[in-house]
Structures are given as structure tokens and as C-alpha cells.
Motif scaffolding. Structure first.
Motif, PDB file in Angstrom:
ATOM      1  N   PHE A 206       0.867  -1.183   0.000  1.00 24.57           N
ATOM      2  CA  PHE A 206       0.000   0.000   0.000  1.00 24.57           C
ATOM      3  C   PHE A 206       0.897   1.224   0.000  1.00 24.57           C
ATOM      4  O   PHE A 206       1.840   1.326   0.798  1.00 24.57           O
ATOM      5  N   GLN A 207       0.592   2.170  -0.883  1.00 26.59           N
ATOM      6  CA  GLN A 207       1.397   3.386  -0.983  1.00 26.59           C
ATOM      7  C   GLN A 207       0.487   4.599  -0.884  1.00 26.59           C
ATOM      8  O   GLN A 207      -0.473   4.733  -1.651  1.00 26.59           O
ATOM      9  N   PHE A 208       0.815   5.474   0.071  1.00 27.15           N
ATOM     10  CA  PHE A 208       0.058   6.717   0.252  1.00 27.15           C
ATOM     11  C   PHE A 208       0.983   7.892  -0.041  1.00 27.15           C
ATOM     12  O   PHE A 208       2.041   8.028   0.579  1.00 27.15           O
ATOM     13  N   THR A 209       0.579   8.717  -0.997  1.00 31.10           N
ATOM     14  CA  THR A 209       1.348   9.897  -1.382  1.00 31.10           C
ATOM     15  C   THR A 209       0.516  11.129  -1.064  1.00 31.10           C
ATOM     16  O   THR A 209      -0.411  11.471  -1.809  1.00 31.10           O
ATOM     17  N   PRO A 210       0.788  11.805   0.043  1.00 31.13           N
ATOM     18  CA  PRO A 210      -0.080  12.915   0.469  1.00 31.13           C
ATOM     19  C   PRO A 210       0.051  14.168  -0.380  1.00 31.13           C
ATOM     20  O   PRO A 210      -0.805  15.043  -0.332  1.00 31.13           O
ATOM     21  N   ASN A 211       1.150  14.281  -1.139  1.00 28.27           N
ATOM     22  CA  ASN A 211       1.440  15.489  -1.917  1.00 28.27           C
ATOM     23  C   ASN A 211       1.544  16.736  -1.036  1.00 28.27           C
ATOM     24  O   ASN A 211       1.315  17.859  -1.487  1.00 28.27           O
ATOM     25  N   PRO A 232      -4.180  14.113  -2.403  1.00 25.52           N
ATOM     26  CA  PRO A 232      -3.341  12.922  -2.215  1.00 25.52           C
ATOM     27  C   PRO A 232      -3.640  11.862  -3.272  1.00 25.52           C
ATOM     28  O   PRO A 232      -4.603  11.957  -4.044  1.00 25.52           O
ATOM     29  N   ALA A 233      -2.811  10.829  -3.254  1.00 27.83           N
ATOM     30  CA  ALA A 233      -3.022   9.643  -4.083  1.00 27.83           C
ATOM     31  C   ALA A 233      -2.720   8.413  -3.246  1.00 27.83           C
ATOM     32  O   ALA A 233      -1.890   8.460  -2.327  1.00 27.83           O
ATOM     33  N   ALA A 234      -3.409   7.318  -3.550  1.00 24.79           N
ATOM     34  CA  ALA A 234      -3.163   6.065  -2.837  1.00 24.79           C
ATOM     35  C   ALA A 234      -3.319   4.898  -3.799  1.00 24.79           C
ATOM     36  O   ALA A 234      -4.169   4.932  -4.707  1.00 24.79           O
ATOM     37  N   GLN A 235      -2.512   3.892  -3.583  1.00 20.57           N
ATOM     38  CA  GLN A 235      -2.525   2.716  -4.446  1.00 20.57           C
ATOM     39  C   GLN A 235      -2.318   1.466  -3.604  1.00 20.57           C
ATOM     40  O   GLN A 235      -1.547   1.467  -2.642  1.00 20.57           O
ATOM     41  N   LEU A 236      -3.015   0.405  -3.965  1.00 19.31           N
ATOM     42  CA  LEU A 236      -2.879  -0.878  -3.290  1.00 19.31           C
ATOM     43  C   LEU A 236      -2.618  -1.953  -4.337  1.00 19.31           C
ATOM     44  O   LEU A 236      -3.373  -2.088  -5.304  1.00 19.31           O
ATOM     45  N   PHE A 304      -2.989  -7.860  -8.610  1.00 18.36           N
ATOM     46  CA  PHE A 304      -3.988  -6.828  -8.839  1.00 18.36           C
ATOM     47  C   PHE A 304      -3.443  -5.479  -8.367  1.00 18.36           C
ATOM     48  O   PHE A 304      -2.814  -5.406  -7.306  1.00 18.36           O
ATOM     49  N   THR A 305      -3.694  -4.429  -9.123  1.00 16.03           N
ATOM     50  CA  THR A 305      -3.311  -3.078  -8.737  1.00 16.03           C
ATOM     51  C   THR A 305      -4.545  -2.197  -8.729  1.00 16.03           C
ATOM     52  O   THR A 305      -5.262  -2.111  -9.739  1.00 16.03           O
ATOM     53  N   LEU A 306      -4.808  -1.554  -7.585  1.00 15.22           N
ATOM     54  CA  LEU A 306      -5.978  -0.703  -7.405  1.00 15.22           C
ATOM     55  C   LEU A 306      -5.537   0.720  -7.107  1.00 15.22           C
ATOM     56  O   LEU A 306      -4.555   0.940  -6.379  1.00 15.22           O
ATOM     57  N   ALA A 307      -6.248   1.692  -7.671  1.00  8.10           N
ATOM     58  CA  ALA A 307      -6.049   3.103  -7.357  1.00  8.10           C
ATOM     59  C   ALA A 307      -7.246   3.598  -6.570  1.00  8.10           C
ATOM     60  O   ALA A 307      -8.398   3.195  -6.818  1.00  8.10           O
ATOM     61  N   ALA A 308      -7.002   4.490  -5.613  1.00  2.00           N
ATOM     62  CA  ALA A 308      -8.040   4.927  -4.690  1.00  2.00           C
ATOM     63  C   ALA A 308      -9.151   5.699  -5.408  1.00  2.00           C
ATOM     64  O   ALA A 308      -8.900   6.469  -6.337  1.00  2.00           O
ATOM     65  N   ARG A 309     -10.378   5.484  -4.945  1.00  2.00           N
ATOM     66  CA  ARG A 309     -11.545   6.248  -5.407  1.00  2.00           C
ATOM     67  C   ARG A 309     -12.488   6.441  -4.228  1.00  2.00           C
ATOM     68  O   ARG A 309     -12.710   5.517  -3.440  1.00  2.00           O
ATOM     69  N   TYR A 310     -13.069   7.618  -4.146  1.00  2.50           N
ATOM     70  CA  TYR A 310     -14.018   7.931  -3.068  1.00  2.50           C
ATOM     71  C   TYR A 310     -15.264   7.073  -3.211  1.00  2.50           C
ATOM     72  O   TYR A 310     -15.874   6.993  -4.284  1.00  2.50           O
ATOM     73  N   ASP A 311     -15.657   6.426  -2.113  1.00  6.32           N
ATOM     74  CA  ASP A 311     -16.912   5.679  -2.042  1.00  6.32           C
ATOM     75  C   ASP A 311     -17.919   6.535  -1.291  1.00  6.32           C
ATOM     76  O   ASP A 311     -17.763   6.790  -0.091  1.00  6.32           O
TER      77      ASP A 311
END
Length: 332
Positions: A206-211, A232-236, A304-311
Motif C-alpha cells: 500500500f502506498q500513500f502519497t499525500p502530496n 493525495p493519491a493512494a494505491q494498493l 492486482f493493482t488498485l487506485a483509490a476512489r471515493y466511495d
């Protein structure tokens, strides 16, 4: 002379930007640390009748960076989350177990907790002031000796030579075996952690990039003047045994119904009325999959590679954490 084996990192929470503090805690479970001064020197070449490569030099910017890596522990996880995701967090609970909930801010400033980070090699100490995490990675593999690990890239206003805060003791900690984690996957819009995916997870990152960034103004000082925030950006990314669970996730990707709610959770020793816990909740889309197939000990796998999206449904976010430990206050 310094020693690589004697390296330590200590940390203290600042009350405001530009006001360094003495460290209040030694960071635990580190396996590597480094720091780097970043001074910009402007060389100028003028037309003055010679072929000299430059004629003058001036320092125009001063800042610093650091990198910490190690095994993630229940005790220190809130330190990193408060420096990367959201500041001002508190532990809640009347008994020995304290619950730290950290949700990525959506409409308010993250207001990250700025730190003075002390690093020492047994000989000389340096301090990174006004420091925050610019990228946080949490990862692990379900190997025989697999533990959840982290790496944290820090930025700070300045790296200065100083003196190590003395007498900060090593603390008792509990690390997190990857084999003790559970994986849940559901559709975005549903209730998170409804469907467990047993005998599936091999590894994850898991990678969190707050910018979060340093802001530079003409303020009578070549050092940065403030901290700024951006989207920010986040990826799992995770690898799965190619079983019915992985096939079902691949089916979602092939159908274009890529929105997923993922929970990764681990529990530790009993504590008060519950147990120590580290939980990562993630909402996002499957953006890509690996080659069909990978191999693990003769069994097929898929990444699998997922990019964050608001739910916008019940989860109402894109990333949340929950940590349970025995810390009544934020250490460091």
C-alpha cells in the motif's frame, strides 16, 4: 567514528512550524535510516572578459530529507499515520486498549503533525526540522518469516547539526506477522469487510502519497516558509493465489465493474477489553492485473493493482486506518 549498527532515530512533535523541539521518543523496529541535506547553490557566470566556468556562488535554498524503513509495530503506527495522513489524532478508550482512528480528510486540511527528527550514528547527531512524510509505504509477504514492513520518506525545512536528546529508552513493541492478517473484498457501495477472502493473499503493498509540500516565499530566509497541501493519491497492489476468489476479482475487472472495498486487518496480543490491531480500509478501482499467470511454488498466482476512489456510500472515504495499542497519548 560512527557505526551503522549504532544508528538511531528519535522524534518529537512540534507545536508549530519553525519551532524545533527535543525528541520525546525513540523510534522502534527500524531496519534502515538515512538523511540528506539539500542545499541549493546558485553558481553565476558573468560577461567579464574571461572563460571562467563561474564567477560567484550563493545559497538560495536550504531544506532536508530523510528515509526510515523497518517493521511496522502497533505502537509506532500512529506516529507515521499522523505525519502522512492526518494530524491531531487521539487514542480513545477507558481501559488499557486505546483505539486510534485515522480517516483521510476530504474537505479539511490534513494539518499533519510536524516533527523534529533526530538521527544519530553513535558519533554525530543531525536534526530534520518541521518534518512530515511525503510518501508512506506499508507492505508485507506471507512468507515463513514475513512481517508487515513500512518505509517513510520525510521532508523537512532544514537539516542541522545538533546534539542527541539523551536517555530515551527503547520501548516494548509488538510487530505484525503477515500470516496473521485477513483479507476482505466487497464491491464499492456495499458494507466493507462483509466477504472474507481466505487462503488467497500472498503479498501486498500500500502506498500513500499525500502530496504535502514545502512552500517557499520571499520571507527574509532562504529556508521554506510553510507547509502546503494538495490532493493525495493512494494505491494498493496485492498478489493472490489463483483460486475462486482471485478468479472472481478478475471477472470484475473483465466486466469493467472495478470498484472494490478492501480491508486488510491483523490482530495482536490481548490488551484490555480487546487486542492490539492494525487495520487498513481502502476504496478504489482495479486498474490493472498482472500476467496470467505468476508462479508461487508451482501454483498459479495473479497480481492486482488498485487506485483509490471515493466511495460515497456507507464507507464515505477512500482510505481509513484503525490501530489499537496501549498508548494513552501519541508517542513522539
Amino acid at each position: 567514528m560512527g557505526s551503522s549498527d549504532l544508528r538511531v532515530a528519535q522524534i518529537g512533535k512540534q507545536a508549530s512550524f519553525g519551532t524545533p523541539v527535543a525528541a520525546t521518543a525513540k523510534l522502534m523496529a527500524l531496519t534502515d535510516l538515512s538523511t540528506k541535506p539539500e542545499v541549493t547553490i546558485k553558481q553565476s557566470t558573468y560577461l567579464q572578459g574571461d572563460w571562467a566556468p563561474s564567477h560567484a556562488a550563493r545559497a538560495t535554498d536550504k531544506r532536508g530529507s530523510a528515509k526510515l524503513a523497518g517493521d511496522l509495530c502497533f505502537e509506532d503506527a500512529p506516529i507515521y499515520l499522523s505525519a502522512a495522513v492526518k494530524g491531531g489524532i487521539t487514542g480513545v478508550g477507558a481501559t488499557a486498549d486505546k483505539t486510534w482512528d485515522v480517516a483521510a480528510p476530504l474537505t479539511t486540511s490534513p494539518a499533519l503533525d510536524l516533527r523534529t527528527l533526530e538521527v544519530y550514528d553513535g558519533s554525530q547527531e543531525y536534526e530534520l526540522t518541521d518534518a512530515f512524510i511525503s510518501q508512506l509505504t506499508i507492505a508485507g509477504a506471507a512468507a515463513n518469516d514475513g512481517l508487515v514492513t513500512f518505509s517513510a520518506d520525510w521532508l523537512g525545512r532544514e537539516l542541522v547539526k545538533s546534539t542527541l536528546t539523551p536517555a530515551l529508552a527503547a520501548r516494548a513493541i509488538d510487530t505484525i506477522p503477515v500470516g496473521g492478517m485477513s483479507l476482505y473484498i466487497d464491491a464499492i457501495g456495499a458494507t466493507i469487510a462483509t466477504t472474507v477472502k481466505a487462503a488467497t493473499l500472498i503479498d501486498f503493498s500500500f502506498q500513500f502519497t499525500p502530496n504535502t509540500h514545502l512552500k517557499k516565499f520571499a520571507d527574509g530566509d532562504v529556508r521554506p516558509s510553510a507547509v502546503g497541501y494538495a490532493r493525495p493519491a493512494a494505491q494498493l497492489t496485492f498478489s493472490a493465489e489463483f483460486n475462486a476468489n482471485a478468479i472472481a476479482e478478475l471477472d470484475q475487472y473483465l466486466a469493467g465493474t472495478t470498484g472494490r472495498l478492501v480491508r486488510l486487518v491483523a490482530t495482536g496480543p490481548t490488551l484490555g477489553s480487546s487486542a492490539k490491531k492494525f487495520q487498513l480500509d481502502f476504496a478504489g478501482d482495479i486498474m490493472s492485473v498482472g500476467d496470467l499467470w505468476g508462479d508461487r511454488d508451482g501454483n498459479t498466482t495473479l497480481q492486482f493493482t488498485l487506485a483509490a476512489r471515493y466511495d460515497s456510500a456507507t464507507f464515505a472515504n477512500y482510505v481509513k486506518f484503525q490501530v489499537v495499542n496501549s498508548s494513552a497519548t501519541l508517542i513522539g
